[in-house]
Design a protein around this motif. Structure first.
Motif, PDB file in Angstrom:
ATOM      1  N   MET A 108       0.853  -1.198   0.000  1.00 50.93           N
ATOM      2  CA  MET A 108       0.000   0.000   0.000  1.00 50.93           C
ATOM      3  C   MET A 108       0.884   1.241   0.000  1.00 50.93           C
ATOM      4  O   MET A 108       1.930   1.277   0.630  1.00 50.93           O
ATOM      5  CB  MET A 108      -0.909   0.006   1.230  1.00 50.93           C
ATOM      6  N   THR A 109       0.428   2.289  -0.717  1.00 50.96           N
ATOM      7  CA  THR A 109       1.248   3.482  -0.888  1.00 50.96           C
ATOM      8  C   THR A 109       0.387   4.727  -0.663  1.00 50.96           C
ATOM      9  O   THR A 109      -0.765   4.770  -1.073  1.00 50.96           O
ATOM     10  CB  THR A 109       1.826   3.524  -2.326  1.00 50.96           C
ATOM     11  N   PHE A 110       0.994   5.739  -0.030  1.00 51.92           N
ATOM     12  CA  PHE A 110       0.338   7.044   0.083  1.00 51.92           C
ATOM     13  C   PHE A 110       0.825   7.896  -1.098  1.00 51.92           C
ATOM     14  O   PHE A 110       1.852   8.562  -1.002  1.00 51.92           O
ATOM     15  CB  PHE A 110       0.706   7.718   1.407  1.00 51.92           C
ATOM     16  N   PHE A 111       0.080   7.861  -2.213  1.00 52.28           N
ATOM     17  CA  PHE A 111       0.515   8.590  -3.410  1.00 52.28           C
ATOM     18  C   PHE A 111       0.349  10.099  -3.216  1.00 52.28           C
ATOM     19  O   PHE A 111      -0.571  10.553  -2.532  1.00 52.28           O
ATOM     20  CB  PHE A 111      -0.285   8.128  -4.633  1.00 52.28           C
ATOM     21  N   ILE A 112       1.269  10.846  -3.837  1.00 52.61           N
ATOM     22  CA  ILE A 112       1.235  12.314  -3.801  1.00 52.61           C
ATOM     23  C   ILE A 112       1.098  12.813  -5.229  1.00 52.61           C
ATOM     24  O   ILE A 112       1.850  12.388  -6.120  1.00 52.61           O
ATOM     25  CB  ILE A 112       2.532  12.868  -3.169  1.00 52.61           C
ATOM     26  N   CYS A 113       0.161  13.730  -5.475  1.00 53.43           N
ATOM     27  CA  CYS A 113       0.011  14.357  -6.788  1.00 53.43           C
ATOM     28  C   CYS A 113       1.230  15.261  -7.030  1.00 53.43           C
ATOM     29  O   CYS A 113       1.541  16.117  -6.211  1.00 53.43           O
ATOM     30  CB  CYS A 113      -1.285  15.163  -6.833  1.00 53.43           C
ATOM     31  N   THR A 114       1.898  15.062  -8.166  1.00 49.91           N
ATOM     32  CA  THR A 114       3.129  15.806  -8.441  1.00 49.91           C
ATOM     33  C   THR A 114       2.860  17.299  -8.653  1.00 49.91           C
ATOM     34  O   THR A 114       3.731  18.133  -8.414  1.00 49.91           O
ATOM     35  CB  THR A 114       3.821  15.205  -9.686  1.00 49.91           C
ATOM     36  N   THR A 115       1.648  17.659  -9.080  1.00 47.77           N
ATOM     37  CA  THR A 115       1.362  19.070  -9.379  1.00 47.77           C
ATOM     38  C   THR A 115       0.982  19.863  -8.129  1.00 47.77           C
ATOM     39  O   THR A 115       1.537  20.930  -7.889  1.00 47.77           O
ATOM     40  CB  THR A 115       0.243  19.180 -10.429  1.00 47.77           C
ATOM     41  N   CYS A 116       0.057  19.340  -7.323  1.00 46.33           N
ATOM     42  CA  CYS A 116      -0.405  20.113  -6.163  1.00 46.33           C
ATOM     43  C   CYS A 116       0.231  19.624  -4.860  1.00 46.33           C
ATOM     44  O   CYS A 116       0.077  20.277  -3.830  1.00 46.33           O
ATOM     45  CB  CYS A 116      -1.934  20.071  -6.048  1.00 46.33           C
ATOM     46  N   ALA A 117       0.896  18.467  -4.907  1.00 44.59           N
ATOM     47  CA  ALA A 117       1.602  17.903  -3.751  1.00 44.59           C
ATOM     48  C   ALA A 117       0.668  17.391  -2.652  1.00 44.59           C
ATOM     49  O   ALA A 117       1.101  17.130  -1.533  1.00 44.59           O
ATOM     50  CB  ALA A 117       2.611  18.892  -3.160  1.00 44.59           C
ATOM     51  N   VAL A 118      -0.613  17.217  -2.963  1.00 50.00           N
ATOM     52  CA  VAL A 118      -1.549  16.676  -1.969  1.00 50.00           C
ATOM     53  C   VAL A 118      -1.369  15.151  -1.897  1.00 50.00           C
ATOM     54  O   VAL A 118      -1.315  14.472  -2.918  1.00 50.00           O
ATOM     55  CB  VAL A 118      -3.002  17.059  -2.318  1.00 50.00           C
ATOM     56  N   GLN A 119      -1.260  14.659  -0.665  1.00 49.09           N
ATOM     57  CA  GLN A 119      -1.080  13.221  -0.436  1.00 49.09           C
ATOM     58  C   GLN A 119      -2.442  12.554  -0.216  1.00 49.09           C
ATOM     59  O   GLN A 119      -3.294  13.095   0.493  1.00 49.09           O
ATOM     60  CB  GLN A 119      -0.193  13.010   0.790  1.00 49.09           C
ATOM     61  N   PHE A 120      -2.608  11.377  -0.821  1.00 51.66           N
ATOM     62  CA  PHE A 120      -3.870  10.634  -0.729  1.00 51.66           C
ATOM     63  C   PHE A 120      -3.741   9.495   0.286  1.00 51.66           C
ATOM     64  O   PHE A 120      -2.640   9.117   0.661  1.00 51.66           O
ATOM     65  CB  PHE A 120      -4.235  10.080  -2.114  1.00 51.66           C
ATOM     66  N   ASP A 121      -4.897   8.940   0.683  1.00 51.32           N
ATOM     67  CA  ASP A 121      -4.882   7.817   1.630  1.00 51.32           C
ATOM     68  C   ASP A 121      -4.241   6.598   0.960  1.00 51.32           C
ATOM     69  O   ASP A 121      -4.084   6.552  -0.254  1.00 51.32           O
ATOM     70  CB  ASP A 121      -6.294   7.512   2.143  1.00 51.32           C
ATOM     71  N   ASP A 122      -3.876   5.598   1.748  1.00 49.95           N
ATOM     72  CA  ASP A 122      -3.089   4.496   1.181  1.00 49.95           C
ATOM     73  C   ASP A 122      -3.935   3.587   0.299  1.00 49.95           C
ATOM     74  O   ASP A 122      -5.105   3.328   0.559  1.00 49.95           O
ATOM     75  CB  ASP A 122      -2.371   3.718   2.287  1.00 49.95           C
ATOM     76  N   ARG A 123      -3.324   3.137  -0.778  1.00 46.08           N
ATOM     77  CA  ARG A 123      -3.990   2.307  -1.782  1.00 46.08           C
ATOM     78  C   ARG A 123      -2.916   1.565  -2.566  1.00 46.08           C
ATOM     79  O   ARG A 123      -1.735   1.909  -2.492  1.00 46.08           O
ATOM     80  CB  ARG A 123      -4.861   3.167  -2.686  1.00 46.08           C
ATOM     81  N   ASP A 124      -3.336   0.553  -3.339  1.00 45.53           N
ATOM     82  CA  ASP A 124      -2.305  -0.229  -4.034  1.00 45.53           C
ATOM     83  C   ASP A 124      -1.980   0.305  -5.420  1.00 45.53           C
ATOM     84  O   ASP A 124      -1.011  -0.115  -6.041  1.00 45.53           O
ATOM     85  CB  ASP A 124      -2.649  -1.716  -4.062  1.00 45.53           C
ATOM     86  N   ARG A 125      -2.789   1.227  -5.944  1.00 47.12           N
ATOM     87  CA  ARG A 125      -2.413   1.884  -7.202  1.00 47.12           C
ATOM     88  C   ARG A 125      -2.837   3.354  -7.140  1.00 47.12           C
ATOM     89  O   ARG A 125      -3.712   3.699  -6.335  1.00 47.12           O
ATOM     90  CB  ARG A 125      -3.039   1.181  -8.404  1.00 47.12           C
ATOM     91  N   PRO A 126      -2.215   4.240  -7.960  1.00 45.85           N
ATOM     92  CA  PRO A 126      -2.533   5.670  -7.863  1.00 45.85           C
ATOM     93  C   PRO A 126      -4.010   5.943  -8.141  1.00 45.85           C
ATOM     94  O   PRO A 126      -4.645   5.180  -8.887  1.00 45.85           O
ATOM     95  CB  PRO A 126      -1.658   6.303  -8.957  1.00 45.85           C
TER      96      PRO A 126
END
Ligand SMILES: [Zn+2]
Ligand SMILES: [Zn+2]
Length: 270
Positions: free
Chosen positions: A1-19
């Motif tokens: 599981m990964t906490f993905f971050i949007c490269t443009t706005c830098a907002v981090q999302f909750d953990d998930r297995d794909r973006p």
């Protein structure tokens, strides 16, 4: 599981297995998806590729990554009793910066002007074991829910030690400013995020609904925001970006609001 971050706005999302399929913050007209398309990163990647700058901003301390994801904002460390508040947030939290903040009294809380700067707020809250204060009106923009987030209601939140949050709305319904009564040698400091945003010469500010898409706010909104700020006393204004603060800032905000409304009237938009 990964906490993905949007490269443009830098907002981090909750953990998930794909973006996520898309970033709601960037798909909104107040932000943008780059022409090359949506991209994702992680905090580990940002830590590997970037370092943090910690430097004075007036009588406060600015903290921001050198390059990397986000809109180029930096956060501010605001003295708060025995400890500090973090105003606004940046994605890169590295150990060196955390140690530097601890050396200065740590963090007792985090407050953020609006969703464009939510970034990795939950990582910061966990590192310093402190709450995040966000207005309930913008709760839909929280991409990584967490028990550290405390939603506040109404137009004002008194945080004690002469620090308060004031909801202006305009850019987002919950867009807020922080007022530090004891700042600027007791004449008051206003931390604005991006509303109002200082102009290049620091003698003026402006008020936009969408900065990247250059969509202004209606004049009645700017008058209302100026009226709220007229009730607060402040000498200095810092935005969320590196650079000199605005001085004589109460007067600058008032005359900028008048100039803005007069300009809209001239083009028949008022
Ligand atoms: Zn985004
Ligand atoms: Zn913004």
């Amino acid at each position: 599981m990964t906490f993905f971050i949007c490269t443009t706005c830098a907002v981090q999302f909750d953990d998930r297995d794909r973006p996520p399929e898309s970033c709601p913050v960037c798909s909104d007209p107040r932000q943008y998806v780059p022409a090359a398309g949506q991209r994702w990163t992680t905090l580990e990647e940002i830590r590997r590729d970037h370092t943090t700058e910690v430097a004075p901003q007036g009588d406060l301390i600015g903290i921001g990554p050198r390059g990397g994801p986000g809109i180029g904002q930096r956060a501010l460390l605001v003295p708060w009793g025995e400890t500090n508040l973090l105003w606004d947030c940046v994605a890169l939290l590295d150990e060196q910066t955390a140690v530097e903040i601890e050396r200065r009294g740590g963090l007792g809380g985090i407050a953020i002007s609006h969703p464009h700067f939510y970034s990795t707020m939950v990582e910061w809250a966990h590192r310093f074991d402190c709450p995040i204060h966000l207005p309930r009106t913008d709760a839909e923009w929280i991409m990584r829910p967490d028990p550290a987030i405390r939603l506040w209601d109404g137009d004002r939140l008194d945080l004690g030690h002469g620090v308060s949050l004031h909801r202006l709305g305009g850019h987002f319904p919950g867009s807020s400013v922080l007022v530090q009564e004891h700042g600027s040698d007791g004449r008051g400091t206003l931390l604005s995020g991006d509303l109002p945003l200082p102009a290049q010469d620091r003698r003026w500010v402006s008020f936009m609904w969408s900065y990247p898409n250059m969509i202004p706010l209606p004049d009645h909104e700017v008058r209302r925001i100026a009226d709220v700020l007229a009730e607060i006393s402040f000498e200095t204004l810092h935005s969320a970006f590196w650079g000199d603060p605005v001085t004589d800032a109460s007067e600058v905000v008032a005359r900028s609001a008048r100039r803005y409304c007069a300009a809209l009237e001239r083009v028949g938009a008022g």
